[in-house]
Scaffold this active site. Sequence first.
Site, PDB file in Angstrom:
ATOM      1  N   GLU A 140       0.407  -0.919   0.177  1.00 38.85           N
ATOM      2  CA  GLU A 140      -0.078  -0.166  -0.094  1.00 38.85           C
ATOM      3  C   GLU A 140       1.403   1.107  -0.032  1.00 38.85           C
ATOM      4  OE1 GLU A 140      -3.034   0.198   2.954  1.00 38.85           O
ATOM      5  OE2 GLU A 140      -1.692   1.647   3.726  1.00 38.85           O
ATOM      6  N   PRO A 184      -0.419   8.671  -1.033  1.00 35.71           N
ATOM      7  CA  PRO A 184       0.041   9.489  -2.238  1.00 35.71           C
ATOM      8  C   PRO A 184       0.930  10.492  -1.533  1.00 35.71           C
ATOM      9  CG  PRO A 184      -2.574   9.296  -1.564  1.00 35.71           C
ATOM     10  CD  PRO A 184      -1.914   8.853  -1.692  1.00 35.71           C
ATOM     11  N   PRO A 185       1.566  11.518  -2.355  1.00 38.07           N
ATOM     12  CA  PRO A 185       2.682  12.474  -1.683  1.00 38.07           C
ATOM     13  C   PRO A 185       1.946  13.574  -0.925  1.00 38.07           C
ATOM     14  CG  PRO A 185       3.081  12.467  -4.578  1.00 38.07           C
ATOM     15  CD  PRO A 185       1.393  11.268  -3.486  1.00 38.07           C
ATOM     16  N   HIS A 187      -8.320   3.468  -2.610  1.00 37.42           N
ATOM     17  CA  HIS A 187      -8.804   3.806  -1.329  1.00 37.42           C
ATOM     18  C   HIS A 187      -9.925   4.572  -1.091  1.00 37.42           C
ATOM     19  CE1 HIS A 187      -5.951   0.900   1.068  1.00 37.42           C
ATOM     20  NE2 HIS A 187      -5.379   0.600  -0.478  1.00 37.42           N
ATOM     21  N   HIS A 224     -12.155  -3.167  15.966  1.00 38.46           N
ATOM     22  CA  HIS A 224     -11.901  -2.044  15.708  1.00 38.46           C
ATOM     23  C   HIS A 224     -11.978  -1.199  16.679  1.00 38.46           C
ATOM     24  CE1 HIS A 224     -13.848   1.897  14.017  1.00 38.46           C
ATOM     25  NE2 HIS A 224     -12.898   2.335  13.548  1.00 38.46           N
ATOM     26  N   TYR A 262       2.144  -2.535   4.747  1.00 37.26           N
ATOM     27  CA  TYR A 262       2.303  -1.259   5.009  1.00 37.26           C
ATOM     28  C   TYR A 262       3.102   0.046   4.542  1.00 37.26           C
ATOM     29  CZ  TYR A 262      -2.946  -2.559   6.607  1.00 37.26           C
ATOM     30  OH  TYR A 262      -3.378  -3.084   6.345  1.00 37.26           O
TER      31      TYR A 262
END
Length: 317
Positions: free
Chosen positions: A19, A22-23, A94, A183, A301
């Site tokens: 995964e 984004p920058p 996502h 969760h 990740y």
Amino acid sequence: MKVTEHIINSNNKTLFSFEIIPPVKGRNIQELYDNIDPLMEFKPPFIDVTTSREEYVYIDKDGLLDKRLTRMRPGTVGICASIKHKYNVDTIPHVLCGGFTKEETEYLLVDCHYLGIDNIMALRGDAMKEEKYFTPSEGGHLFASDLVEQIKDLNKGKYLHEVIESDDCADFCIGVAGYPEKHMEAPSLHSDLKWLKHKIDLGADYVVTQMFFDNKKYFEFVEAARNMDIHVPIIPGIKPIAIKKHLHLLPQVFRIDIPQDLIDAVEACKNNKEVRQVGIEWAIEQSKELKAAGVPVLHYYSMGKSTNIKAIAEGVF
Ligand code: FAD
């Protein structure tokens, strides 16, 4: 190709995927490519691209602070398209409930369909930094399951305003999140699994888990899920610890436990270079055991950095 098809085609061989985030806006996408390049030798069939929640920024206007809402890391779908075409690999955006109206989500899904994106990771999103609890946008979804329903509807040609007779319906494969250590908002693991099952019953095709550092938690979670008639692939998510601060940060943000052996090993490190090595070795051991148990995919990740993921992949694949 769909994630589920990649898994079927793998003939029980564990696949490698990761995964990326984004920058921050204004940064060059080349930085992202530089981090993806070293991982391509491990032939990921798909790469996930996260979406960030919007946040408030304060702009000085003649001495007065102007509060504005902005998304600091936009571009998820654009990045998916650019990576897909540059590397000839499937990409998975996502898609969040938080910060989007259903209408905006529909436009985003239509864009994905036109771009030949076959998979969507359907997520609720966390509460915004300034919020205590998750609040949906006006006209947005409250739970990831509502988003799964919208995507399934679109797959049937059912748009928000009407059903459209179409010979070019989307056919998205849908991933959803699962939490081996439950969760953070769920009153119990059983209750959380009940809602996970709800997402699957509505049409989600596979699950990717939250990070965990003790494989026992994953194995127990999969067993509990199977006992509740959840039979889709459950892909383990692995994150290597990289800095000492992670010992406190990760449990605080993700409400996960870190095994005492790992805590001891990290605390004994003299600097973060040593911590990184401990994190890599731990993730390799975790990955080897999961691979031996026959997990369909090992999903890492990367948090935008690839050197430690490459070291792990070299030790596992
Ligand atoms: P949901 O499935 O909606 O569940 C949220 C909570 O509500 C759970 O406690 C659940 O038990 C409960 N619940 C669900 N349905 C119902 C119902 N109908 N009634 C009552 N309770 C219900 N966040 C981002 O912002 N961007 C990302 O890119 C991102 N990627 C992620 C990728 C993975 C693999 C994972 C595991 C998480 C990711 N997240 C991301 C974090 C995720 O958005 C948060 O964990 C969020 O708080 C919950 O999302 P969800 O999709 O699991 O929500």
